[in-house]
Design a protein around this motif. Structure first.
Motif, PDB file in Angstrom:
ATOM      1  N   UNK A   1       0.831  -1.212   0.000  1.00 35.70           N
ATOM      2  CA  UNK A   1       0.000   0.000   0.000  1.00 35.70           C
ATOM      3  C   UNK A   1       0.862   1.256   0.000  1.00 35.70           C
ATOM      4  N   UNK A   2       1.922   1.250   0.814  1.00 35.55           N
ATOM      5  CA  UNK A   2       2.808   2.414   0.849  1.00 35.55           C
ATOM      6  C   UNK A   2       3.523   2.592  -0.483  1.00 35.55           C
ATOM      7  N   UNK A   3       3.922   1.471  -1.101  1.00 33.12           N
ATOM      8  CA  UNK A   3       4.564   1.553  -2.418  1.00 33.12           C
ATOM      9  C   UNK A   3       3.624   2.164  -3.438  1.00 33.12           C
ATOM     10  N   UNK A   4       2.350   1.783  -3.388  1.00 38.58           N
ATOM     11  CA  UNK A   4       1.378   2.354  -4.318  1.00 38.58           C
ATOM     12  C   UNK A   4       1.249   3.854  -4.149  1.00 38.58           C
ATOM     13  N   UNK A   5       1.223   4.331  -2.889  1.00 35.95           N
ATOM     14  CA  UNK A   5       1.114   5.779  -2.657  1.00 35.95           C
ATOM     15  C   UNK A   5       2.369   6.511  -3.117  1.00 35.95           C
ATOM     16  N   UNK A   6       3.534   5.906  -2.903  1.00 35.70           N
ATOM     17  CA  UNK A   6       4.789   6.542  -3.336  1.00 35.70           C
ATOM     18  C   UNK A   6       4.820   6.690  -4.851  1.00 35.70           C
ATOM     19  N   UNK A   7       4.490   5.614  -5.545  1.00 37.10           N
ATOM     20  CA  UNK A   7       4.525   5.636  -7.007  1.00 37.10           C
ATOM     21  C   UNK A   7       3.502   6.628  -7.549  1.00 37.10           C
ATOM     22  N   UNK A   8       2.321   6.667  -6.942  1.00 37.18           N
ATOM     23  CA  UNK A   8       1.285   7.605  -7.402  1.00 37.18           C
ATOM     24  C   UNK A   8       1.741   9.049  -7.229  1.00 37.18           C
ATOM     25  N   UNK A   9       2.417   9.360  -6.115  1.00 38.20           N
ATOM     26  CA  UNK A   9       2.886  10.723  -5.881  1.00 38.20           C
ATOM     27  C   UNK A   9       3.976  11.096  -6.885  1.00 38.20           C
ATOM     28  N   UNK A  10       4.895  10.185  -7.142  1.00 43.78           N
ATOM     29  CA  UNK A  10       5.953  10.456  -8.127  1.00 43.78           C
ATOM     30  C   UNK A  10       5.346  10.690  -9.505  1.00 43.78           C
ATOM     31  N   UNK A  11       4.392   9.846  -9.881  1.00 44.84           N
ATOM     32  CA  UNK A  11       3.758   9.997 -11.193  1.00 44.84           C
ATOM     33  C   UNK A  11       2.994  11.305 -11.292  1.00 44.84           C
ATOM     34  N   UNK A  12       2.322  11.687 -10.209  1.00 43.94           N
ATOM     35  CA  UNK A  12       1.557  12.941 -10.227  1.00 43.94           C
ATOM     36  C   UNK A  12       2.476  14.136 -10.415  1.00 43.94           C
ATOM     37  N   UNK A  13       3.597  14.172  -9.714  1.00 45.81           N
ATOM     38  CA  UNK A  13       4.518  15.304  -9.819  1.00 45.81           C
ATOM     39  C   UNK A  13       5.151  15.376 -11.207  1.00 45.81           C
ATOM     40  N   UNK A  14       5.610  14.245 -11.717  1.00 46.19           N
ATOM     41  CA  UNK A  14       6.275  14.250 -13.026  1.00 46.19           C
ATOM     42  C   UNK A  14       5.296  14.508 -14.154  1.00 46.19           C
ATOM     43  N   UNK A  15       4.084  13.963 -14.057  1.00 49.79           N
ATOM     44  CA  UNK A  15       3.103  14.144 -15.125  1.00 49.79           C
ATOM     45  C   UNK A  15       2.598  15.571 -15.179  1.00 49.79           C
ATOM     46  N   UNK A  16       2.530  16.233 -14.035  1.00 52.04           N
ATOM     47  CA  UNK A  16       2.045  17.614 -14.015  1.00 52.04           C
ATOM     48  C   UNK A  16       2.965  18.521 -14.810  1.00 52.04           C
ATOM     49  N   UNK A  17       4.264  18.295 -14.702  1.00 47.93           N
ATOM     50  CA  UNK A  17       5.217  19.135 -15.429  1.00 47.93           C
ATOM     51  C   UNK A  17       5.137  18.897 -16.928  1.00 47.93           C
ATOM     52  N   UNK A  18       4.743  17.691 -17.339  1.00 48.09           N
ATOM     53  CA  UNK A  18       4.689  17.365 -18.771  1.00 48.09           C
ATOM     54  C   UNK A  18       3.279  17.450 -19.336  1.00 48.09           C
ATOM     55  N   UNK A  19       2.322  17.931 -18.568  1.00 47.30           N
ATOM     56  CA  UNK A  19       0.924  18.057 -19.019  1.00 47.30           C
ATOM     57  C   UNK A  19       0.396  16.721 -19.514  1.00 47.30           C
ATOM     58  N   UNK A  20       0.624  15.686 -18.728  1.00 44.76           N
ATOM     59  CA  UNK A  20       0.133  14.353 -19.060  1.00 44.76           C
ATOM     60  C   UNK A  20      -0.780  13.858 -17.955  1.00 44.76           C
ATOM     61  N   UNK A  21      -1.609  12.906 -18.328  1.00 39.96           N
ATOM     62  CA  UNK A  21      -2.494  12.267 -17.366  1.00 39.96           C
ATOM     63  C   UNK A  21      -2.107  10.799 -17.264  1.00 39.96           C
ATOM     64  N   UNK A  22      -1.847  10.336 -16.049  1.00 42.62           N
ATOM     65  CA  UNK A  22      -1.428   8.954 -15.821  1.00 42.62           C
ATOM     66  C   UNK A  22      -2.608   8.169 -15.277  1.00 42.62           C
ATOM     67  N   UNK A  23      -3.005   7.138 -16.004  1.00 39.06           N
ATOM     68  CA  UNK A  23      -4.117   6.307 -15.569  1.00 39.06           C
ATOM     69  C   UNK A  23      -3.679   5.417 -14.398  1.00 39.06           C
ATOM     70  N   UNK A  24      -4.569   5.192 -13.425  1.00 42.12           N
ATOM     71  CA  UNK A  24      -4.194   4.340 -12.271  1.00 42.12           C
ATOM     72  C   UNK A  24      -3.787   2.928 -12.684  1.00 42.12           C
ATOM     73  N   UNK A  25      -4.457   2.359 -13.711  1.00 41.49           N
ATOM     74  CA  UNK A  25      -4.101   0.991 -14.104  1.00 41.49           C
ATOM     75  C   UNK A  25      -2.699   0.927 -14.709  1.00 41.49           C
ATOM     76  N   UNK A  26      -2.182   2.058 -15.227  1.00 44.61           N
ATOM     77  CA  UNK A  26      -0.806   2.074 -15.730  1.00 44.61           C
ATOM     78  C   UNK A  26       0.183   1.901 -14.583  1.00 44.61           C
ATOM     79  N   UNK A  27      -0.108   2.550 -13.440  1.00 46.36           N
ATOM     80  CA  UNK A  27       0.768   2.404 -12.274  1.00 46.36           C
ATOM     81  C   UNK A  27       0.663   1.010 -11.674  1.00 46.36           C
ATOM     82  N   UNK A  28      -0.550   0.449 -11.673  1.00 45.24           N
ATOM     83  CA  UNK A  28      -0.706  -0.922 -11.170  1.00 45.24           C
ATOM     84  C   UNK A  28       0.084  -1.905 -12.033  1.00 45.24           C
TER      85      UNK A  28
END
Length: 753
Positions: A34-61
């Motif tokens: 669960x903690x790994x999922x939250x870490x990865x989601x936060x990293x993806x959110x920060x990086x995707x925001x700078x590139x104007x991209x949307x990351x689907x949750x199933x991509x992180x899973x």
């Protein structure tokens, strides 16, 4: 402060215990799922925001699953975060607006070498197709192919034991019957390339130092461990394993059972993503079958063959090693019909060698010569290997001698047949008509297809496409909110652009795939000299080019507001009506060739009727449609000219005329201003003379040098693209000028005034 992995810290403690005791060791445990999922989601959110991209949750899973399943070295959190960042960077470079599960799978397949269809659950894989692929590489070994295909099916279905290697197979049988070739085929099928095979000849590891050379001593890496750590997704082929030192067999117990091998320094190598294949010739010398054939010359009895080899294997290997093998795969000796099929396959490979293509030569081997090669290349003890040597010696060398002695003078046909002393080679020239143009025609069309594919890739990276992708990314992100649709006009405009962006992305992708497929077919035709396909492939290339031309116009039209047409004004300077008329004639001829609807408007002072008295003050000029009139019959010289064109994106190409056109005739210089409107204007919407004078562009776009004879001939130069055109009495041709300008406009970010 210092940081180290468990293995590295163990080495530090071993080398210098007193130095290690100076540190207070804090062991950082892996985060929970669960903690790994939250870490990865936060990293993806920060990086995707700078590139104007949307990351689907199933991509992180999917990223977490793939890293947990296939990346054994390092911490899972580090592996997953690093992979997600590489995934986002790759999608940003490709200007993708959304990162989906499919993108994650494709990225992992690209990095690991595992084919995408093995990782994707939504793509079926028929076992029959796997068997056909393997059987095409290894002939006459149906039982071995069936067992190898089952390994692929287990991996595809996700039914493999993650605590063990993907499979542990022992290939036994005579030499030269396809054991190594089947291993290469499995490497290509499972990991995308036959180079993904780590092959070790275990006869070289029979000495007392064999174990150190394979595993390493903590200082020097071992051959086996370093190769698998460098390329964990691979087929490990241990050739003639029975010849290895007994200590090597002991070390292999852990590899075959748990998929792990630990060296002297405590560093482990993971084999759980590898398929381990052991080969052996045990029992081949004691097999009581005359040269490997049964009484009818066919295949031997497989049941007795398998029983013989199993008994030999069990007699040699200890039970603890034999029990760690998933299966013993028995290869049968070559049969006479199979050897004849092998000759045909090897000849096809010889005919695809580049030397024949470079010399424009076609090689044909008669059936009698094929039978002769099969007989000459047969050896019961060494299998198919003597056949390849016979082909090289009896066929390839004579053909190479002839090609080296005869420089390329045109298409040639080489025929190999049997003679009194062996094989004989006959050569004859082929006419260009008989060859359908030879390989020159194929090369020309191949170059066209390659150019189209390269242009598609270039246009997919142009500024208008990047702009459309940004609009799409923003739209996908904010259109979910109800408040976004309150400004209806803006929302609908962005929705239209987003739909156009999606459609253009799809069209560009399909166009590139079509061009690539045609390239593959042309390359095969080039190697096999099947010139009969040239005409049909040429038509397909023309169709792709026509489709790509329409796509280019759609990308170009995205630079303008939505419109189904355009209007272009011409305002001549003093004494420049003749030059303006030359341009107008070129425009009208261009619209006629393109089958577009056009209307001609002239701004002029109304003609005075015969009974009407002359005005003391001339009336103001007025616009009128004059489609039925010719320029020669005009009584009053117009102040301005306008052409209204309706024809979708093609009409917007007239924007290339916007600017100042300078005409040079001897020592006289005339100016014609062109003003472009990206919409078809009605007669009442056409600008007045005063309004036009305020809007006239000042940037010079064309220079036209007219001959001094007044014949209308001259040279036109586009100052933006550098294109030059010589024209005769009919005037300039617009089409060759507008296509280069469209490319210049798309790939030049500067807006024209």
């Amino acid at each position: 402060m210092a940081e180290a992995t468990e293995e590295t810290w163990a080495q530090v403690e071993q080398r210098n215990a007193s130095f290690a005791r100076l540190f207070s060791v804090v062991r950082v445990a892996e985060p929970t799922p669960d903690a790994l999922g939250r870490i990865v989601a936060k990293v993806a959110e920060d990086d995707a925001l700078a590139a104007a991209m949307q990351v689907q949750p199933d991509a992180l899973d999917e990223a977490r699953f793939l890293c947990r399943r296939f990346l054994p070295y390092g911490a899972q959190v580090g592996n997953t975060v690093a992979f997600v960042r590489r995934l986002l960077a790759s999608c940003a470079q490709a200007s993708r607006t959304s990162v989906t599960r499919l993108e994650a799978t494709r990225q992992f397949a690209s990095e690991s070498g595992i084919p995408e269809h093995l990782l994707r659950d939504d793509q079926p894989m028929e076992s029959a197709h796997v068997r056909d692929f393997l059987a095409s590489r290894v002939m006459g070994q149906d039982a071995a192919v069936e067992r190898a295909a089952s390994v692929v099916s287990i991996l595809k279905a996700g039914m493999s034991d993650v605590r063990r290697p993907l499979g542990v197979l022992l290939f036994v049988g005579p030499t030269g019957v396809g054991k190594t070739e089947l291993s290469k085929a499995l490497a290509e099928l499972l990991f995308g390339a036959k180079e993904r095979m780590v092959r070790l000849d275990m006869g070289e590891y029979a000495g007392p130092d064999a174990l150190l050379r394979l595993m390493g001593d903590g200082e020097t890496p071992g051959y086996l461990t370093s190769a698998v750590r460098r390329q964990p997704f691979c087929v490990v082929l241990l050739d003639e394993v029975e010849k290895a030192h007994p200590a090597v067999h002991d070390a292999l117990l852990g590899v075959l059972g748990e998929g792990r091998l630990t060296d002297a320094s405590g560093r482990f190598t993971d084999f759980r993503n590898a398929l381990i294949i052991l080969t052996s010739n045990l029992g081949a010398d004691t097999l009581r079958a005359r040269v490997g054939f049964d009484a009818s010359g066919g295949a031997p009895d497989m049941a007795s063959l398998r029983a013989h080899y199993l008994s030999e294997v069990q007699r040699f290997f200890r039970p603890e090693m034999f029990n760690r093998m998933d299966d013993v795969v028995v290869f049968s000796p070559l049969s006479a019909p199979l050897l004849r099929r092998l000759v045909v396959r090897e000849l096809e490979a010889v005919c695809r060698r580049p030397g024949l293509s470079l010399h424009d030569a076609l090689l044909e081997v008669t059936p009698a010569a094929q039978d002769w090669l099969a007989l000459r290349g047969f050896d019961a003890r060494y299998g198919a290997r003597p056949l390849k040597r016979a082909l090289e010696r009896e066929l390839v060398v004579p053909v190479a001698d002839w090609l080296a002695a005869h420089p390329r003078t045109g298409p040639a046909s080489l025929t190999v047949d049997t003679g009194t002393t062996g094989l004989e080679l006959r050569a004859e020239s082929l006419s260009a008509a008989a060859e359908g143009g030879g390989r020159e025609a194929i090369e020309r069309i191949l170059e066209e297809a390659a150019t189209v594919r390269a242009e598609v890739q270039r246009w997919s990276r142009c500024a208008p496409m990047h702009s459309l992708r940004r609009v799409l990314a923003v739209f996908d992100k904010v259109s979910r909110h109800t408040a976004y649709w309150e400004e209806r006009a803006l929302a609908e405009e962005n929705s239209r652009k987003s739909s156009e962006a999606r459609a253009l992305e799809q069209s560009l992708r399909e166009c590139a795939q079509q061009a690539e497929a045609i390239e593959d077919l042309l390359f095969e035709a080039h190697l096999s000299r099947t010139v009969e396909q040239v005409e049909s492939l040429s038509r397909e290339v023309s169709q792709v080019k026509a489709a790509f031309a329409r796509i280019r116009q759609r990308i170009y039209s995205s630079l303008f507001p939505p419109s189904h047409g355009a209007t272009l004004y011409l305002v001549p300077g003093r004494g420049a009506w003749r030059q303006a008329r030359m341009l107008a004639t070129a425009y009208e001829r261009w619209t006629q060739k393109a089958s577009m609807e056009k209307r001609r408007g002239l701004l002029a002072v109304p003609e005075r009727k015969p009974s009407e008295k002359a005005h003391r003050t001339p009336p103001p000029p007025q616009w009128r449609w004059t489609d039925d009139e010719t320029f020669d019959k005009l009584v009053v010289q117009p102040v301005a000219y306008a052409i209204q064109v309706k024809g979708g994106p093609h009409a917007l190409l007239l924007a290339g005329e916007h600017g100042l056109h300078r005409f040079i005739e001897g020592s006289q210089i005339s100016m014609v201003h062109a003003y472009f409107e990206p919409r078809p204007l009605s007669l009442f919407d056409l600008a007045s003379r005063e309004a036009l004078q305020k809007q006239l562009p000042k940037n010079e776009v064309r220079q036209v040098r007219l001959s001094g004879s007044g014949s209308g001939q001259g040279t036109l130069t586009d100052l933006r693209t550098g294109v030059q055109q010589r024209f005769g009495l009919e005037g300039p041709d617009l089409e060759p000028l507008l296509e280069p300008w469209m490319q210049w406009r798309v790939f030049n970010s500067r807006d024209e005034d």
